[in-house]
Design a protein around this motif. Structure first.
Motif, PDB file in Angstrom:
ATOM      1  N   GLY A   9      -0.370  13.710  10.245  1.00  0.00           N
ATOM      2  CA  GLY A   9      -0.321  12.280  10.511  1.00  0.00           C
ATOM      3  C   GLY A   9      -1.723  11.711  10.661  1.00  0.00           C
ATOM      4  O   GLY A   9      -2.713  12.431  10.674  1.00  0.00           O
ATOM      5  N   GLY A  10      -1.782  10.383  10.762  1.00  0.00           N
ATOM      6  CA  GLY A  10      -3.074   9.737  10.929  1.00  0.00           C
ATOM      7  C   GLY A  10      -3.002   8.275  10.571  1.00  0.00           C
ATOM      8  O   GLY A  10      -1.920   7.692  10.479  1.00  0.00           O
ATOM      9  N   LEU A  11      -4.184   7.711  10.399  1.00  0.00           N
ATOM     10  CA  LEU A  11      -4.317   6.289  10.057  1.00  0.00           C
ATOM     11  C   LEU A  11      -4.594   6.168   8.557  1.00  0.00           C
ATOM     12  O   LEU A  11      -5.505   6.835   8.036  1.00  0.00           O
ATOM     13  CB  LEU A  11      -5.453   5.671  10.862  1.00  0.00           C
ATOM     14  CG  LEU A  11      -5.820   4.221  10.538  1.00  0.00           C
ATOM     15  CD1 LEU A  11      -4.652   3.291  10.864  1.00  0.00           C
ATOM     16  CD2 LEU A  11      -7.075   3.809  11.306  1.00  0.00           C
ATOM     17  N   VAL A  12      -3.832   5.319   7.903  1.00  0.00           N
ATOM     18  CA  VAL A  12      -4.008   5.111   6.465  1.00  0.00           C
ATOM     19  C   VAL A  12      -3.813   3.631   6.161  1.00  0.00           C
ATOM     20  O   VAL A  12      -3.062   2.943   6.860  1.00  0.00           O
ATOM     21  CB  VAL A  12      -3.007   5.978   5.669  1.00  0.00           C
ATOM     22  CG1 VAL A  12      -1.572   5.579   5.953  1.00  0.00           C
ATOM     23  CG2 VAL A  12      -3.310   5.961   4.185  1.00  0.00           C
ATOM     24  N   GLN A  13      -4.490   3.154   5.153  1.00  0.00           N
ATOM     25  CA  GLN A  13      -4.323   1.761   4.753  1.00  0.00           C
ATOM     26  C   GLN A  13      -3.045   1.592   3.947  1.00  0.00           C
ATOM     27  O   GLN A  13      -2.545   2.544   3.321  1.00  0.00           O
ATOM     28  CB  GLN A  13      -5.512   1.307   3.920  1.00  0.00           C
ATOM     29  CG  GLN A  13      -6.796   1.130   4.715  1.00  0.00           C
ATOM     30  CD  GLN A  13      -7.897   0.485   3.892  1.00  0.00           C
ATOM     31  OE1 GLN A  13      -7.933   0.626   2.674  1.00  0.00           O
ATOM     32  NE2 GLN A  13      -8.805  -0.198   4.567  1.00  0.00           N
ATOM     33  N   ALA A  14      -2.524   0.408   3.960  1.00  0.00           N
ATOM     34  CA  ALA A  14      -1.338   0.102   3.156  1.00  0.00           C
ATOM     35  C   ALA A  14      -1.606   0.472   1.700  1.00  0.00           C
ATOM     36  O   ALA A  14      -2.681   0.209   1.167  1.00  0.00           O
ATOM     37  CB  ALA A  14      -0.995  -1.377   3.269  1.00  0.00           C
TER      38      ALA A  14
END
Length: 124
Positions: A9-14
């Motif tokens: 998991g993590g942070l991702v842009q649209a």
């Protein structure tokens, strides 16, 4: 002791992609149906995808069909979820689950074994 450990998991842009993994121990992996669920803040946990013990059948929520792919590696006791073209509304904690032979493969109640989950955040 059965353990399911998610990662990836993590942070991702649209519009971006992530690949989740779930390492399972303490049970005979090849005999279990594996599934992914997700829970967004303030919402109920919902079905995302599942794969049968043999890997021959896969199931997807309508909202992710064509974008997400579930797979399993029975040699390494791991199930994966490849997520493409993510949208902000898919920000949630993603959890994997295992059950021998769930009669309703999309039902949360059918699964006895759960991981702690991994956070996926999709920014706009």
């Amino acid at each position: 002791q059965v353990q399911l450990a998610e990662s990836g998991g993590g942070l991702v842009q649209a519009g971006g992609s992530l690949r989740l993994s779930c390492l399972v121990s303490g049970l005979t992996f090849r005999m279990y149906t594996l599934a992914w669920f997700r829970q967004a803040p303030g919402k109920e946990r919902e079905f995302v995808s599942a794969i049968t013990s043999s890997g021959t059948r896969t199931y997807y929520a309508d909202s992710v069909k064509g974008r997400f792919t579930i797979s399993r590696d029975n040699a390494n006791n791991t199930v994966y979820l490849q997520m493409n073209t993510l949208v902000p509304e898919e920000t949630a904690v993603y959890s994997c689950a295992a059950e021998r032979a769930p009669w309703n493969i999309m039902s949360v109640r059918q699964y006895n074994y759960w991981g702690q989950g991994t956070q996926v955040t999709v920014s706009s």
